[in-house]
Design a protein around this motif. Sequence first.
Motif, PDB file in Angstrom:
ATOM      1  N   ARG A 265      -2.717 -29.324 -54.647  1.00  0.00           N
ATOM      2  CA  ARG A 265      -2.739 -29.910 -53.308  1.00  0.00           C
ATOM      3  C   ARG A 265      -3.548 -29.106 -52.294  1.00  0.00           C
ATOM      4  O   ARG A 265      -3.775 -27.900 -52.455  1.00  0.00           O
ATOM      5  N   ILE A 266      -3.921 -29.809 -51.217  1.00  0.00           N
ATOM      6  CA  ILE A 266      -4.499 -29.186 -50.029  1.00  0.00           C
ATOM      7  C   ILE A 266      -3.694 -29.668 -48.825  1.00  0.00           C
ATOM      8  O   ILE A 266      -3.434 -30.867 -48.678  1.00  0.00           O
ATOM      9  N   TYR A 267      -3.296 -28.721 -47.989  1.00  0.00           N
ATOM     10  CA  TYR A 267      -2.567 -29.008 -46.752  1.00  0.00           C
ATOM     11  C   TYR A 267      -3.429 -28.583 -45.560  1.00  0.00           C
ATOM     12  O   TYR A 267      -4.092 -27.543 -45.602  1.00  0.00           O
ATOM     13  N   HIS A 268      -3.358 -29.365 -44.490  1.00  0.00           N
ATOM     14  CA  HIS A 268      -4.034 -29.042 -43.238  1.00  0.00           C
ATOM     15  C   HIS A 268      -2.969 -28.936 -42.149  1.00  0.00           C
ATOM     16  O   HIS A 268      -2.317 -29.922 -41.816  1.00  0.00           O
ATOM     17  N   PHE A 269      -2.788 -27.726 -41.629  1.00  0.00           N
ATOM     18  CA  PHE A 269      -1.778 -27.470 -40.603  1.00  0.00           C
ATOM     19  C   PHE A 269      -2.428 -27.116 -39.277  1.00  0.00           C
ATOM     20  O   PHE A 269      -3.486 -26.480 -39.244  1.00  0.00           O
ATOM     21  N   ARG A 270      -1.791 -27.518 -38.193  1.00  0.00           N
ATOM     22  CA  ARG A 270      -2.114 -26.986 -36.861  1.00  0.00           C
ATOM     23  C   ARG A 270      -0.890 -26.226 -36.404  1.00  0.00           C
ATOM     24  O   ARG A 270       0.103 -26.798 -36.004  1.00  0.00           O
ATOM     25  N   ARG A 271      -0.986 -24.910 -36.551  1.00  0.00           N
ATOM     26  CA  ARG A 271       0.166 -24.030 -36.371  1.00  0.00           C
ATOM     27  C   ARG A 271       1.312 -24.511 -37.257  1.00  0.00           C
ATOM     28  O   ARG A 271       1.162 -24.512 -38.469  1.00  0.00           O
TER      29      ARG A 271
END
Length: 267
Positions: free
Chosen positions: A126-132
């Motif tokens: 998987r790839i996750y994209h977080f903003r804080r």
Amino acid sequence: MDKPFRIMAATGTHRGDRDYQQDRVELLSHSRVNGCVLAIVADGMGGRSGGRKASDQVLMTASQLFERYDPHTDNAPVFLQNLVQEAHLVIRLTAISAEQEPHSTIAAFIINPEGDCHWIHAGDSRIYHFRRKKLLHRTRDHSYVQALVDRGELTEEQARDHPHSNILLGCLGMDADPPATCYSIPQLAVGETLLACSDGVWHYFTSKELAAATASLTPREASEYLIQEARERAEGGGDNLSLVVVRIEALVEERKATRFSGFEAKA
């Protein structure tokens, strides 16, 4: 990106409770273009030698193609699609010559100097994209249980512990072409984090837990913590683990527009 930024990053890998390591993880900094990086996680399958051969082929293909990649003129999504297709073909040829059945997942993302990001995945890495501490987006697994979740027959929590959670609908090296899925982020922002990892990592965490860890710790600390915590939660039955953590931070020294700093945490 309007303001100068820097990329802080770390990789982590562990054999887990397996007898051998079939995962491969790499974070490549472009040899000619500052601020351009490629991250790859490949989870090999097919027995000790077969799985490792498959993940090795993914990394070798990625390195060769990235060396020729020009972020100023080349199309990043096309580059990633070519990476998947070429790695898939090489793995298929390996299977014929070695009389084995090597397969591999792939989760790869590229960040260009201007701050745009593009990713591709096949399988259940998987790839996750977080903003804080907020999840903005993540990949959807090419797996049997993900199909059940998408149809509303299972919750995300139920899917993690489903007895058929390891059944993939597609990956590199299978007879059919891999079901590679692309995604683009037009502009990364300071405070955002990308996490790519194999199922040996994400299986033991909720998205909120992953977001909290990557937001509150440095990339190196987060990679070490997630591997250690996954090992403890596996209670002696864990898979190989691999991950890449990349965070976008404000540049203190504005003499350079971008700066890459990489670490590797191995246990």
